[in-house]
Design an enzyme around this catalytic site. Structure first.
Site, PDB file in Angstrom:
ATOM      1  N   HIS A  65      -6.945  36.052  42.703  1.00  0.00           N
ATOM      2  CA  HIS A  65      -7.717  34.866  42.309  1.00  0.00           C
ATOM      3  C   HIS A  65      -8.480  34.261  43.511  1.00  0.00           C
ATOM      4  O   HIS A  65      -9.692  34.251  43.558  1.00  0.00           O
ATOM      5  CB  HIS A  65      -6.789  33.776  41.753  1.00  0.00           C
ATOM      6  CG  HIS A  65      -5.895  34.201  40.633  1.00  0.00           C
ATOM      7  ND1 HIS A  65      -6.349  34.524  39.363  1.00  0.00           N
ATOM      8  CD2 HIS A  65      -4.545  34.330  40.587  1.00  0.00           C
ATOM      9  CE1 HIS A  65      -5.319  34.831  38.601  1.00  0.00           C
ATOM     10  NE2 HIS A  65      -4.220  34.726  39.289  1.00  0.00           N
TER      11      HIS A  65
HETATM   12  O1  RIB Z   1      -4.300  30.168  38.319  1.00  0.00           O
HETATM   13  C1  RIB Z   1      -4.381  30.807  39.560  1.00  0.00           C
HETATM   14  C2  RIB Z   1      -4.432  29.797  40.658  1.00  0.00           C
HETATM   15  O2  RIB Z   1      -3.258  29.014  40.641  1.00  0.00           O
HETATM   16  C3  RIB Z   1      -4.473  30.451  42.056  1.00  0.00           C
HETATM   17  O3  RIB Z   1      -5.156  29.614  42.949  1.00  0.00           O
HETATM   18  C4  RIB Z   1      -3.026  30.518  42.418  1.00  0.00           C
HETATM   19  O4  RIB Z   1      -2.821  30.532  43.825  1.00  0.00           O
HETATM   20  C5  RIB Z   1      -2.524  29.220  41.843  1.00  0.00           C
HETATM   21  O5  RIB Z   1      -2.839  28.184  42.770  1.00  0.00           O
END
Ligand code: RIB
Ligand code: CA
Length: 313
Positions: free
Chosen positions: A243
């Site tokens: 992500h």
């Molecule tokens: O949903 C994914 C996000 O939430 C990413 O940034 C992960 O690190 C959590 O913070």
């Protein structure tokens, strides 16, 4: 080309860690002015510790790491140990940080930095709940117009939610903060689950990290080995979705990504859909576009860039 000045606001988290490593491995494109930790994946004490662990792993003890907000603006904190493990950085065994936290609150660092740097030259890169950013905007409204751009990981539209049926974790944890940021008028680039779920650490890609044979390469392989369990179980994914590294990769090679400039609003009232990013992808309203909402990535290009850069550390 001059390096882009950024502040990374983060809740490490294995994927945050990889995003930070990618930024620190790319000094020609990115100058990290500082890192502000926020409560999110795990409580603030751990995210502030993990951010320093990652800087030391990269050999960058010069980067100031500040502790920011320890809870959302209005709601109790929701954490994600079920995804990231008890420490938030489960997987590799990494030494406790030697560097102390920088003096002062992370929100004040954001405010002071935006006031000290030339207007329009600092990009904010939130990788967790938007509590620090929103608090800084509330405390010092004058800094809003000084922000060059916000490039954040958060939200979802076609991919729907990962923490509730309709909401992505970062936005769901602090929807009021997200509402303030999305209504701020600052140019925003959003990396939602729609694109991050296409950046999967498949086995060959994980093997390529490990094959670097370096401390960093092996640590990243171990982080993503651990972090993939949740998504493999829930989505049947082929590997961990990276992500947050989509944010720093965008700063280095934006051409790897594609999206649409649309209106995005945040659900802050309904318990059923709290924290949903309502993206008007099909332009069915006359609401003003306020964000570049990224939907696609050249995944092979992304991993080639990431692996090449991690090899530098
Ligand atoms: O949903 C994914 C996000 O939430 C990413 O940034 C992960 O690190 C959590 O913070
Ligand atoms: Ca994060």
């Amino acid at each position: 080309m001059t390096a882009r000045k950024i502040i990374i606001d983060t809740d490490p988290g294995q994927d945050d860690a990889v995003a930070i490593l990618l930024a620190l491995a790319s000094p020609d494109e990115i100058e990290v002015l500082g890192i502000t930790a926020v409560a999110g994946n795990v409580p603030l004490e751990l995210t502030a510790k993990n951010a320093r662990i990652v800087c030391e792993l990269a050999g960058r003890t010069d980067i100031p790491v500040f502790a920011g907000c320890d809870r959302p603006l209005k709601r109790p904190l929701i954490t994600a140990e079920h995804v990231h493990g008890k420490t938030g950085l489960d997987g590799p065994v990494l030494p406790d940080p030697q560097i102390p936290l920088a003096e002062g609150h992370g929100v004040d660092f954001i405010i002071d930095t935006l006031r000290a740097q030339d207007s329009g030259t600092v990009t904010l890169c939130p990788l967790g709940p938007l509590t620090n950013i929103a608090t800084a905007f509330q405390k010092a409204p004058d800094i809003v117009e000084r922000v060059q751009e916000i490039v954040l990981m958060g939200g979802a539209y076609f991919e729907v939610g990962n923490i509730t049926p309709t909401a992505e974790f970062n936005i769901h944890v602090d929807p009021e903060a997200a509402d303030i940021v999305f209504k701020s008028g600052v140019p925003i680039v959003v990396m939602p689950l729609d694109v991050t779920h296409k950046a999967l650490v498949t086995k060959p890609r994980n093997d390529a990290f490990r094959a670097l044979g370096t401390k960093v390469g092996i640590a990243v392989a171990e982080m993503t080995d651990f972090f993939e369990r949740f998504d493999k179980e829930k989505y049947g994914s082929e590997g961990a979705p990276l992500h947050d590294p989509c944010v720093t990769a965008y700063l280095i090679r934006p051409e790897l990504f594609s999206g649409r400039h649309v209106n995005v609003e945040i659900e802050t009232q309904s318990d059923l859909t709290l924290g949903m990013t309502v993206a008007d992808w099909w332009g069915v309203t006359d609401r003003k576009p306020n964000a570049l909402f990224i939907g696609d990535v050249d995944a092979d290009g992304f991993f080639a860039l990431l692996t090449e850069r991690l090899a530098r550390l």
